[in-house]
Design a protein around this motif. Structure first.
Motif, PDB file in Angstrom:
ATOM      1  N   THR A   1       0.926   7.171  10.775  1.00  0.00           N
ATOM      2  CA  THR A   1       2.266   7.730  10.648  1.00  0.00           C
ATOM      3  C   THR A   1       2.782   7.595   9.224  1.00  0.00           C
ATOM      4  OG1 THR A   1       2.752   7.135  12.947  1.00  0.00           O
ATOM      5  CG2 THR A   1       4.632   7.629  11.531  1.00  0.00           C
ATOM      6  N   TYR A   2       3.370   8.689   8.720  1.00  0.00           N
ATOM      7  CA  TYR A   2       4.044   8.668   7.424  1.00  0.00           C
ATOM      8  C   TYR A   2       5.527   8.452   7.709  1.00  0.00           C
ATOM      9  CZ  TYR A   2       5.265  10.077   2.646  1.00  0.00           C
ATOM     10  OH  TYR A   2       5.728  10.095   1.357  1.00  0.00           O
ATOM     11  N   PHE A   3       6.064   7.341   7.206  1.00  0.00           N
ATOM     12  CA  PHE A   3       7.433   6.962   7.528  1.00  0.00           C
ATOM     13  C   PHE A   3       8.402   7.379   6.427  1.00  0.00           C
ATOM     14  CE2 PHE A   3       4.923   3.940  10.001  1.00  0.00           C
ATOM     15  CZ  PHE A   3       5.577   3.946  11.213  1.00  0.00           C
ATOM     16  N   VAL A   4       9.561   7.837   6.872  1.00  0.00           N
ATOM     17  CA  VAL A   4      10.696   8.081   5.994  1.00  0.00           C
ATOM     18  C   VAL A   4      11.867   7.291   6.599  1.00  0.00           C
ATOM     19  CG1 VAL A   4      12.213   9.817   4.972  1.00  0.00           C
ATOM     20  CG2 VAL A   4       9.847  10.427   5.567  1.00  0.00           C
ATOM     21  N   GLU A   5      12.349   6.284   5.932  1.00  0.00           N
ATOM     22  CA  GLU A   5      12.008   5.796   4.624  1.00  0.00           C
ATOM     23  C   GLU A   5      10.689   5.017   4.613  1.00  0.00           C
ATOM     24  OE1 GLU A   5      13.913   6.263   1.585  1.00  0.00           O
ATOM     25  OE2 GLU A   5      14.692   7.764   2.938  1.00  0.00           O
ATOM     26  N   PRO A   6      10.003   4.983   3.430  1.00  0.00           N
ATOM     27  CA  PRO A   6       8.704   4.316   3.350  1.00  0.00           C
ATOM     28  C   PRO A   6       8.833   2.802   3.478  1.00  0.00           C
ATOM     29  CG  PRO A   6       9.451   4.970   1.176  1.00  0.00           C
ATOM     30  CD  PRO A   6      10.422   5.572   2.142  1.00  0.00           C
ATOM     31  N   PRO A   7       7.733   2.127   3.833  1.00  0.00           N
ATOM     32  CA  PRO A   7       7.782   0.669   4.020  1.00  0.00           C
ATOM     33  C   PRO A   7       8.279  -0.110   2.813  1.00  0.00           C
ATOM     34  CG  PRO A   7       5.775   1.565   4.973  1.00  0.00           C
ATOM     35  CD  PRO A   7       6.433   2.696   4.251  1.00  0.00           C
ATOM     36  N   TRP A   8       8.030   0.385   1.585  1.00  0.00           N
ATOM     37  CA  TRP A   8       8.486  -0.381   0.411  1.00  0.00           C
ATOM     38  C   TRP A   8       9.999  -0.433   0.312  1.00  0.00           C
ATOM     39  CZ3 TRP A   8      11.300   2.571  -2.958  1.00  0.00           C
ATOM     40  CH2 TRP A   8      11.020   3.930  -3.068  1.00  0.00           C
TER      41      TRP A   8
ATOM     42  N   ASP B   1       0.822  -1.212   0.000  1.00  0.00           N
ATOM     43  CA  ASP B   1       0.000   0.000   0.000  1.00  0.00           C
ATOM     44  C   ASP B   1       0.861   1.269   0.000  1.00  0.00           C
ATOM     45  OD1 ASP B   1      -2.195  -1.625  -0.014  1.00  0.00           O
ATOM     46  OD2 ASP B   1      -2.686  -1.354   2.105  1.00  0.00           O
ATOM     47  N   ALA B   2       1.998   1.227   0.691  1.00  0.00           N
ATOM     48  CA  ALA B   2       2.891   2.392   0.690  1.00  0.00           C
ATOM     49  C   ALA B   2       3.428   2.657  -0.713  1.00  0.00           C
ATOM     50  CB  ALA B   2       4.040   2.168   1.664  1.00  0.00           C
ATOM     51  N   TRP B   3       3.704   1.584  -1.445  1.00  0.00           N
ATOM     52  CA  TRP B   3       4.155   1.738  -2.836  1.00  0.00           C
ATOM     53  C   TRP B   3       3.026   2.264  -3.720  1.00  0.00           C
ATOM     54  CZ3 TRP B   3       8.259   2.175  -5.777  1.00  0.00           C
ATOM     55  CH2 TRP B   3       8.163   1.921  -7.146  1.00  0.00           C
ATOM     56  N   ARG B   4       1.841   1.713  -3.543  1.00  0.00           N
ATOM     57  CA  ARG B   4       0.694   2.128  -4.359  1.00  0.00           C
ATOM     58  C   ARG B   4       0.370   3.600  -4.141  1.00  0.00           C
ATOM     59  NH1 ARG B   4      -4.281   2.709  -2.916  1.00  0.00           N
ATOM     60  NH2 ARG B   4      -3.943   1.567  -0.960  1.00  0.00           N
ATOM     61  N   ARG B   5       0.539   4.070  -2.908  1.00  0.00           N
ATOM     62  CA  ARG B   5       0.262   5.478  -2.610  1.00  0.00           C
ATOM     63  C   ARG B   5       1.373   6.411  -3.083  1.00  0.00           C
ATOM     64  NH1 ARG B   5      -1.625   3.190   2.426  1.00  0.00           N
ATOM     65  NH2 ARG B   5       0.451   3.594   3.323  1.00  0.00           N
ATOM     66  N   GLY B   6       2.480   5.851  -3.536  1.00  0.00           N
ATOM     67  CA  GLY B   6       3.585   6.673  -4.008  1.00  0.00           C
ATOM     68  C   GLY B   6       4.339   7.382  -2.902  1.00  0.00           C
ATOM     69  N   GLU B   7       4.432   6.751  -1.726  1.00  0.00           N
ATOM     70  CA  GLU B   7       5.151   7.381  -0.621  1.00  0.00           C
ATOM     71  C   GLU B   7       6.617   7.581  -1.003  1.00  0.00           C
ATOM     72  OE1 GLU B   7       4.400   5.356   3.062  1.00  0.00           O
ATOM     73  OE2 GLU B   7       2.228   5.645   2.894  1.00  0.00           O
ATOM     74  N   ALA B   8       7.132   8.757  -0.720  1.00  0.00           N
ATOM     75  CA  ALA B   8       8.408   9.200  -1.268  1.00  0.00           C
ATOM     76  C   ALA B   8       9.605   8.643  -0.492  1.00  0.00           C
ATOM     77  CB  ALA B   8       8.473  10.722  -1.268  1.00  0.00           C
TER      78      ALA B   8
ATOM     79  N   GLU C   1      16.784  20.233  -0.647  1.00  0.00           N
ATOM     80  CA  GLU C   1      15.702  20.452  -1.609  1.00  0.00           C
ATOM     81  C   GLU C   1      14.714  19.298  -1.578  1.00  0.00           C
ATOM     82  OE1 GLU C   1      13.302  20.443  -5.088  1.00  0.00           O
ATOM     83  OE2 GLU C   1      14.855  18.931  -4.696  1.00  0.00           O
ATOM     84  N   ARG C   2      15.212  18.073  -1.469  1.00  0.00           N
ATOM     85  CA  ARG C   2      14.330  16.906  -1.405  1.00  0.00           C
ATOM     86  C   ARG C   2      13.468  16.953  -0.149  1.00  0.00           C
ATOM     87  NH1 ARG C   2      11.802  13.213  -4.616  1.00  0.00           N
ATOM     88  NH2 ARG C   2      11.492  11.224  -3.536  1.00  0.00           N
TER      89      ARG C   2
END
Length: 387
Positions: free
Chosen positions: A252-259, A89-96, A161-162
């Motif tokens: 929670t929005y994770f950095v790095e994302p689960p994928w 789901d994290a990949w499908r949502r395009g989590e950065a 910038e990122r």
């Protein structure tokens, strides 16, 4: 590519202290080493490191897209079944994604060959992005290196910038790591500083200070919700924690994302070879239980799927074990990779770390060791581009 001696700055330790570089010496041994530097031509950087790094980054995303849709692959990578939907789901949502580091064998005489991708919790960031740039400016000003030298290093500006494009819509970004690593804490504090420069308010807490409220949401020390969390803590560790059962339902929005759990796994090396066989920057690699691994013959490197800092890496040459590093990994499975010893300069084994911010290749850091496996105390040596 060449290595040449350089006179260390007389005040480099005081400079490191002034810059907050607390782990320049670890366990009584130097980690930062400016008694030498590596020199590259601009062509070597652009053709052999920058270009291939950007291409490999895109190839990795292709592998993620395949893996998250295939339960068998996720299982083979050791990702718990209860977290498969969380990763997908994290990949499908395009989590950065924020960053990653490719580790290469490269000596200037052929294509860089990928050893592994540190895609989830890479360190050596501060010393690459900041302190070796400080060294470059001071070494030029003091005449310690040839006039006109440059460096492949836009990591900090690209990182800021990122981060500015990953800023939370409201509230702070929390940063966390484990308590027992000076290097991890230094890396997190550097990233916090970059986030602040990007206009993001930040707070810090240790991993063991994270709580869970009655609604199954992660909280900080004061009970505040952790809405945006940078974690220098591996996904495979998080998946084993008692509170991992709350991951799929948390806000929670994770950095790095689960994928990134797909990419921070040595199984990635086998998947890359499977989908891009013969690519000049890849080494033949298979899962250890794959019959095709027999093609490697009697010389290969065995790597655990989750090994870090060289732990449990075994090097077999002509059927004889020539290196067998200790460590806690291996139960999760292994890959076998074609033997490609790191190049040696002045008797030191050299590995080049190429940094990816988002999908942009933007700098390198170099580690040296007396042995063929790069470990936590392998020395960091700066580099220059000679015009």
């Amino acid at each position: 590519m060449k290595r040449f001696p350089v006179a260390p700055r007389a005040d480099w330790q005081q400079t490191a202290a002034d810059c907050g570089f607390r782990f320049h010496t670890m366990y009584g041994e130097p980690y930062w080493d400016e008694s030498a530097c590596y020199a590259f031509t601009l062509e070597e950087i652009e053709r052999d490191l920058e270009g291939p790094s950007a291409e490999l980054a895109m190839m990795c995303l292709d592998v993620v897209d395949i893996a998250v849709r295939d339960e068998a692959i996720l299982h083979r990578l050791g990702i718990p079944a209860g977290q498969h939907d969380f990763v997908h789901d994290a990949w499908r949502r395009g989590e950065a994604s924020l960053y990653g580091r490719f580790d290469f064998a490269y000596d200037g005489r052929g294509p860089a060959r990928l050893y592994e991708y540190n895609a989830d919790t890479p360190t050596a960031l501060y010393e690459t992005a900041y302190f070796q740039w400080v060294w470059l400016e001071q070494a030029l000003a003091r005449g310690l290196i040839p006039a006109g030298c440059d460096q492949f290093n836009s990591v900090q500006e690209v990182l800021i910038e990122r981060l500015s494009r990953m800023a939370p819509p409201e509230g702070p970004m929390h940063f966390t790591c484990a308590r027992d690593s000076e290097e991890d804490r230094g890396t997190v504090e550097y990233l916090r500083d970059c986030a602040e420069q990007a206009g993001i308010p930040t707070r810090f807490l240790f991993v063991d200070e994270i709580g869970v409220d009655s609604n199954g949401q992660y909280t900080g020390l004061d009970g505040e919700a952790l809405r945006h969390l940078f974690k220098l803590y591996p996904w495979e560790f998080l998946f084993r924690e008692d509170f991992a059962r709350f991951l799929p339902g948390c806000d929670t929005y994770f950095v790095e994302p689960p994928w990134k759990a797909v990419l921070s796994n040595k199984g990635l090396l086998a998947l890359l070879w499977e989908h891009f066989p013969g690519h000049p920057n890849l080494l033949p690699t298979w899962f250890a239980d794959d019959p095709r691994a027999n093609r490697l013959g009697a010389s290969y490197v065995r790597k655990p799927l989750y090994s870090r800092e060289g732990a449990n890496v075994r090097i077999v040459e002509r059927g004889r074990i020539v290196c067998d590093e200790p460590g806690p990994y291996g139960a999760e499975g292994h890959v076998l990779q074609a033997l490609c010893p790191p190049p040696r300069f002045a008797g030191r084994h050299v590995v080049i770390g190429s940094w990816i911010i988002g999908q942009q290749a933007c700098g390198i850091g170099i580690r040296e060791d007396s042995g063929p496996v790069t470990k936590d105390l392998s020395r960091f040596v700066p580099h220059v581009i000679l015009n």
